[in-house]
Write a protein that holds these residues in place. Structure first.
Motif, PDB file in Angstrom:
ATOM      1  N   MET A 102     -22.888   5.201  61.364  1.00 40.00           N
ATOM      2  CA  MET A 102     -22.699   4.835  62.720  1.00 40.00           C
ATOM      3  C   MET A 102     -23.797   4.768  63.492  1.00 40.00           C
ATOM      4  SD  MET A 102     -20.581   7.576  65.544  1.00 40.00           S
ATOM      5  CE  MET A 102     -18.875   6.809  65.520  1.00 40.00           C
ATOM      6  N   LYS A 103     -24.077   3.775  64.578  1.00 33.53           N
ATOM      7  CA  LYS A 103     -25.280   3.495  65.135  1.00 33.53           C
ATOM      8  C   LYS A 103     -25.416   4.801  66.077  1.00 33.53           C
ATOM      9  CE  LYS A 103     -25.898  -1.307  64.506  1.00 33.53           C
ATOM     10  NZ  LYS A 103     -26.315  -2.196  65.121  1.00 33.53           N
ATOM     11  N   ALA A 104     -26.692   5.306  66.243  1.00 30.13           N
ATOM     12  CA  ALA A 104     -26.827   6.225  67.023  1.00 30.13           C
ATOM     13  C   ALA A 104     -26.554   5.973  68.678  1.00 30.13           C
ATOM     14  CB  ALA A 104     -28.244   6.552  67.237  1.00 30.13           C
ATOM     15  N   GLN A 105     -26.679   4.665  68.941  1.00 32.75           N
ATOM     16  CA  GLN A 105     -26.269   4.268  70.290  1.00 32.75           C
ATOM     17  C   GLN A 105     -24.884   4.492  70.632  1.00 32.75           C
ATOM     18  OE1 GLN A 105     -28.088   2.369  68.082  1.00 32.75           O
ATOM     19  NE2 GLN A 105     -29.928   1.816  69.033  1.00 32.75           N
ATOM     20  N   LEU A 106     -24.024   4.518  69.528  1.00 32.71           N
ATOM     21  CA  LEU A 106     -22.437   4.631  69.627  1.00 32.71           C
ATOM     22  C   LEU A 106     -21.927   6.276  69.342  1.00 32.71           C
ATOM     23  CD1 LEU A 106     -21.570   1.596  67.730  1.00 32.71           C
ATOM     24  CD2 LEU A 106     -21.668   1.804  70.369  1.00 32.71           C
ATOM     25  N   MET A 107     -22.944   7.033  69.294  1.00 31.71           N
ATOM     26  CA  MET A 107     -22.705   8.572  68.968  1.00 31.71           C
ATOM     27  C   MET A 107     -22.463   9.228  70.345  1.00 31.71           C
ATOM     28  SD  MET A 107     -25.001   9.441  65.723  1.00 31.71           S
ATOM     29  CE  MET A 107     -24.800   9.212  64.097  1.00 31.71           C
ATOM     30  N   PRO A 108     -21.662   9.894  70.565  1.00 32.53           N
ATOM     31  CA  PRO A 108     -21.148  10.702  71.496  1.00 32.53           C
ATOM     32  C   PRO A 108     -22.489  11.462  72.062  1.00 32.53           C
ATOM     33  CG  PRO A 108     -19.402  11.214  70.077  1.00 32.53           C
ATOM     34  CD  PRO A 108     -20.444  10.165  69.514  1.00 32.53           C
ATOM     35  N   GLY A 109     -23.162  12.098  71.264  1.00 29.58           N
ATOM     36  CA  GLY A 109     -24.441  12.777  71.880  1.00 29.58           C
ATOM     37  C   GLY A 109     -25.350  11.927  72.602  1.00 29.58           C
ATOM     38  N   HIS A 110     -25.717  10.701  72.060  1.00 28.82           N
ATOM     39  CA  HIS A 110     -26.742   9.847  72.725  1.00 28.82           C
ATOM     40  C   HIS A 110     -26.105   9.326  73.787  1.00 28.82           C
ATOM     41  CE1 HIS A 110     -29.480   6.616  72.849  1.00 28.82           C
ATOM     42  NE2 HIS A 110     -28.430   5.790  73.091  1.00 28.82           N
ATOM     43  N   LEU A 111     -24.872   8.976  73.907  1.00 32.78           N
ATOM     44  CA  LEU A 111     -24.512   8.644  75.319  1.00 32.78           C
ATOM     45  C   LEU A 111     -24.194   9.473  76.160  1.00 32.78           C
ATOM     46  CD1 LEU A 111     -21.437   6.429  73.605  1.00 32.78           C
ATOM     47  CD2 LEU A 111     -23.402   5.733  74.618  1.00 32.78           C
ATOM     48  N   ILE A 112     -23.930  10.745  75.875  1.00 33.79           N
ATOM     49  CA  ILE A 112     -23.980  11.929  76.866  1.00 33.79           C
ATOM     50  C   ILE A 112     -25.416  12.147  77.501  1.00 33.79           C
ATOM     51  CG2 ILE A 112     -23.699  14.421  77.043  1.00 33.79           C
ATOM     52  CD1 ILE A 112     -21.396  14.062  75.058  1.00 33.79           C
ATOM     53  N   ARG A 113     -26.461  12.131  76.403  1.00 29.44           N
ATOM     54  CA  ARG A 113     -27.686  12.319  76.877  1.00 29.44           C
ATOM     55  C   ARG A 113     -28.233  11.064  77.759  1.00 29.44           C
ATOM     56  NH1 ARG A 113     -32.497   9.952  75.819  1.00 29.44           N
ATOM     57  NH2 ARG A 113     -31.736   8.954  73.966  1.00 29.44           N
ATOM     58  N   ARG A 114     -27.765   9.843  77.373  1.00 30.52           N
ATOM     59  CA  ARG A 114     -28.156   8.642  78.633  1.00 30.52           C
ATOM     60  C   ARG A 114     -27.516   8.947  79.749  1.00 30.52           C
ATOM     61  NH1 ARG A 114     -31.344   6.349  79.638  1.00 30.52           N
ATOM     62  NH2 ARG A 114     -30.416   4.204  80.090  1.00 30.52           N
ATOM     63  N   LEU A 115     -26.198   9.196  79.923  1.00 34.95           N
ATOM     64  CA  LEU A 115     -25.633   9.380  81.000  1.00 34.95           C
ATOM     65  C   LEU A 115     -26.151  10.584  81.709  1.00 34.95           C
ATOM     66  CD1 LEU A 115     -21.962   9.032  80.227  1.00 34.95           C
ATOM     67  CD2 LEU A 115     -23.173   7.521  81.822  1.00 34.95           C
ATOM     68  N   ASN A 116     -26.465  11.499  81.152  1.00 37.10           N
ATOM     69  CA  ASN A 116     -27.377  12.537  81.782  1.00 37.10           C
ATOM     70  C   ASN A 116     -28.483  12.276  82.472  1.00 37.10           C
ATOM     71  OD1 ASN A 116     -27.819  15.506  82.657  1.00 37.10           O
ATOM     72  ND2 ASN A 116     -29.516  15.252  81.011  1.00 37.10           N
ATOM     73  N   GLN A 117     -29.334  11.275  81.868  1.00 37.89           N
ATOM     74  CA  GLN A 117     -30.652  10.641  82.280  1.00 37.89           C
ATOM     75  C   GLN A 117     -30.393   9.826  83.480  1.00 37.89           C
ATOM     76  OE1 GLN A 117     -31.821   8.489  78.703  1.00 37.89           O
ATOM     77  NE2 GLN A 117     -33.519  10.038  78.468  1.00 37.89           N
ATOM     78  N   ILE A 118     -29.273   9.092  83.304  1.00 42.98           N
ATOM     79  CA  ILE A 118     -29.045   8.360  84.526  1.00 42.98           C
ATOM     80  C   ILE A 118     -28.467   8.879  85.819  1.00 42.98           C
ATOM     81  CG2 ILE A 118     -27.188   6.565  85.442  1.00 42.98           C
ATOM     82  CD1 ILE A 118     -27.048   5.273  82.360  1.00 42.98           C
TER      83      ILE A 118
END
Length: 143
Positions: free
Chosen positions: A1-17
């Motif tokens: 699974m690509k990191a960009q599709l992992m929940p942890g990565h997406l949650i981190r990105r949403l937190n940054q936004i």
């Protein structure tokens, strides 16, 4: 699974936004407040006489770090801290008049910026996202 599709990565990105939008919009309106300080002030306002541990529990922040957050709010003159009459080891916190004014003034900005945190989602999708995020948090271990 690509990191960009992992929940942890997406949650981190949403937190940054979320953190970026919060800082951008509150600073543009002339406020010097972080998301954690806002959450703490909002919790203190809604729970008169709450202690620091209660603030930490309400905003899901560790008890060791909340003291520093409260220290900064005390230094800014937005929060007062007193020794609890019920438990001399506890520190109760309350908003000062200045702190309540700031919270009242910043709340509409924070409410409005919620739309910018999840750009491109329809109201239905936003509701679904919030429901699923709340469900995941409610069922998380240690959360």
């Amino acid at each position: 699974m690509k990191a960009q599709l992992m929940p942890g990565h997406l949650i981190r990105r949403l937190n940054q936004i979320s953190a970026h939008e919060f800082a951008r919009q509150t600073q543009a309106a002339g406020f010097d407040i972080t998301p954690v300080q806002f959450a703490a002030m909002d919790t203190i306002s809604a729970n008169p006489g709450i202690d620091q541990a209660g603030v930490a529990a309400n905003i899901a922040y560790d008890r060791a770090t909340i003291g520093g957050v409260i220290d900064r709010l005390v230094q800014k003159g937005t929060v007062e801290r007193t020794v609890s009459k019920r438990d001399r080891r506890a520190r109760e916190v309350k908003l000062t008049k200045s702190g309540q004014r700031i919270l009242d003034d910043v709340l509409p900005i924070v409410t409005a910026l919620q739309e910018d945190i999840l750009p491109g989602l329809s109201p239905e999708e936003r509701g679904m996202f919030l429901s699923l995020a709340f469900k995941a948090i409610s069922n998380a271990k240690g959360g």
